[in-house]
Design an enzyme around this catalytic site. Structure first.
Site, mmCIF file in Angstrom:
data_model
loop_
_atom_site.group_PDB
_atom_site.id
_atom_site.type_symbol
_atom_site.label_atom_id
_atom_site.label_comp_id
_atom_site.label_asym_id
_atom_site.label_seq_id
_atom_site.Cartn_x
_atom_site.Cartn_y
_atom_site.Cartn_z
ATOM 1 N N ARG A 84 36.157 51.694 24.895
ATOM 2 C CA ARG A 84 35.574 52.933 25.421
ATOM 3 C C ARG A 84 34.168 52.673 25.973
ATOM 4 O O ARG A 84 33.778 53.219 27.009
ATOM 5 C CB ARG A 84 35.540 53.988 24.312
ATOM 6 C CG ARG A 84 35.115 55.353 24.804
ATOM 7 C CD ARG A 84 35.343 56.423 23.767
ATOM 8 N NE ARG A 84 34.469 56.275 22.621
ATOM 9 C CZ ARG A 84 34.582 56.991 21.502
ATOM 10 N NH1 ARG A 84 35.538 57.893 21.384
ATOM 11 N NH2 ARG A 84 33.762 56.818 20.496
ATOM 12 N N LYS A 181 30.887 58.338 27.537
ATOM 13 C CA LYS A 181 29.975 58.591 26.413
ATOM 14 C C LYS A 181 28.556 58.216 26.829
ATOM 15 O O LYS A 181 27.989 57.201 26.406
ATOM 16 C CB LYS A 181 30.454 57.794 25.188
ATOM 17 C CG LYS A 181 30.097 58.454 23.879
ATOM 18 C CD LYS A 181 30.921 57.870 22.757
ATOM 19 C CE LYS A 181 30.315 58.103 21.399
ATOM 20 N NZ LYS A 181 30.060 59.483 21.036
ATOM 21 N N GLU A 214 36.868 70.416 23.026
ATOM 22 C CA GLU A 214 36.500 69.647 21.831
ATOM 23 C C GLU A 214 35.298 70.298 21.168
ATOM 24 O O GLU A 214 34.807 71.333 21.626
ATOM 25 C CB GLU A 214 36.181 68.192 22.217
ATOM 26 C CG GLU A 214 34.980 68.067 23.148
ATOM 27 C CD GLU A 214 34.741 66.647 23.636
ATOM 28 O OE1 GLU A 214 35.115 65.691 22.947
ATOM 29 O OE2 GLU A 214 34.144 66.514 24.735
HETATM 30 C C1 LIG Z 1 31.931 64.547 22.352
HETATM 31 C C2 LIG Z 1 32.716 63.789 21.357
HETATM 32 N N1 LIG Z 1 34.021 64.062 21.183
HETATM 33 C C3 LIG Z 1 34.772 63.410 20.282
HETATM 34 C C4 LIG Z 1 34.236 62.408 19.501
HETATM 35 C C5 LIG Z 1 35.103 61.682 18.510
HETATM 36 O O1 LIG Z 1 35.246 60.332 18.853
HETATM 37 P P1 LIG Z 1 35.480 59.202 17.758
HETATM 38 O O2 LIG Z 1 36.734 59.550 17.050
HETATM 39 O O3 LIG Z 1 35.609 57.953 18.539
HETATM 40 O O4 LIG Z 1 34.312 59.218 16.852
HETATM 41 C C6 LIG Z 1 32.881 62.074 19.636
HETATM 42 C C7 LIG Z 1 32.276 61.021 18.846
HETATM 43 O O5 LIG Z 1 32.082 59.933 19.304
HETATM 44 C C8 LIG Z 1 32.099 62.774 20.583
HETATM 45 O O6 LIG Z 1 30.811 62.486 20.750
#
Ligand SMILES: Cc1ncc(COP(=O)(O)O)c(C=O)c1O
Length: 329
Positions: A84, A181, A214
């Site tokens: 990612r 991200k 989300e």
């Molecule tokens: C906006 C957002 N959505 C979802 C997630 C969940 O991702 P992960 O399961 O990789 O922590 C995160 C965390 O990184 C996030 O910042």
């Protein structure tokens, strides 16, 4: 206009280090180790965990990051987080700091230097210092930073009693920014602040067409009335490593009385509100049940068996699964 007599001191290098140390003494932080490509090594004194102000990640948000967990002396699912990270770098037109292998090695070695056996690793890539322009400065070298810390923690009641959330009034990110991200988390920060100000635990984005998105730094998913685990498509939401892993592992729960299926699809709000269970998913929160959304109970208003089973699955994978890297402490 008369200039007031604010007495600005001119500082040298020693004054700056002393001021940074005094700042940390007034507001102690628990960061165990920090690698900086700009410093060329690892520091363990939080006062020295610094980045130049003209780095574009600081003043233009031209940087990306990711976070992986340290569980009982091992790093969990780092490859998924690196995948990612590289995707975010490419979409952000950021030059990598060496190869993926080199960055992985630095992450592992910095973790070892920290001595921390449970916590989190957050790492960033920046376009580097050198100007206050928008595009990276001529000759700017990418910055790579790794922070080892205790990780984010959440109240125990989130797991025992469940969370209360609200639909945020802030707009969801457009697809490119939602799946990248980048260090611009303004919508996420504002959503969480808004929820806290309303006496709630977190918020949920809904897109313009009325599909569920989300939460602030976590994905959301549902166990529908028919027992199907439903997760929004990864178009308007970050492809969470926890979600992706759980969508694989949860197939093992199908037919065992917990779930009847696993599906990734657009989820209209009305459909979501009729769900039996709603959960938050993420590397730090793992799996937490949501029991109230916009003042209405989710299902029977209590944490359900789906949330419990998903939490057990991810915790087992984090401890004994095949995605663990031993840290060479
Ligand atoms: C906006 C957002 N959505 C979802 C997630 C969940 O991702 P992960 O399961 O990789 O922590 C995160 C965390 O990184 C996030 O910042």
């Amino acid at each position: 206009m008369p200039v007031s007599n604010v007495n600005l001191q001119m500082l040298g290098a020693q004054d700056v280090v002393a001021a940074l140390q005094s700042l940390r003494a007034r507001q102690p932080v628990k960061f165990s180790a920090f690698y900086s490509s700009q410093l060329g090594g690892v520091v363990t004194d939080p006062a020295l965990m610094v980045i130049p102000f003209d780095d574009h990640m600081v003043h233009r948000g031209h940087g990306i990051f990711d976070t992986a967990a340290i569980v009982e002396g091992r790093i969990y699912d780092l490859e998924a987080h690196l995948d990612r990270f590289l995707g975010s770098a490419e979409r952000s037109k950021l030059k990598l700091f060496g190869s993926r292998e080199r960055m992985r090695e630095i992450i592992i070695r910095t973790t070892a230097a920290s001595g921390l056996r449970n916590g989190a690793i957050r790492y960033w890539l920046s376009s580097g210092p050198g100007s206050l322009e928008l595009t990276p400065a001529a000759g700017a070298e990418p910055g790579f930073f790794v922070m080892i810390f205790g990780g984010l923690s959440y109240p125990e009641r989130w797991y025992t009693e469940g969370l209360r959330v609200m639909t945020t009034t802030y707009p969801i990110k457009p697809p490119l920014y939602a799946i990248t991200k980048a260090t611009n988390y303004l919508p996420n920060v504002l959503m969480q602040m808004e929820a806290k100000e309303a006496g709630l635990d977190n918020g949920v984005f809904i897109d313009e067409t009325g599909f569920v998105g989300e939460s602030s730094n976590m994905n959301v998913a549902f166990v529908m009335k028919d027992g199907v685990l439903k997760h929004p498509k990864f178009e308007r939401v970050l492809p969470g490593c926890t979600s992706l892993r759980l969508l694989e592992l949860a197939r093992g729960l199908v037919g065992r009385g917990v779930l009847t299926g696993v599906e990734v699809s657009d989820i209209p709000v009305a459909e979501a509100r009729a769900a039996r269970e709603m959960v938050l998913l993420g590397s730090s929160v793992k799996v937490a049940p949501i029991v109230e959304w916009d003042g209405q109970p989710v299902g029977d208003g209590k944490p359900g068996p789906g949330a419990r089973a998903l939490l057990d699955l991810i915790e087992a994978d984090m401890r004994t699964g095949d995605r663990l890297i031993d840290v060479p402490y």
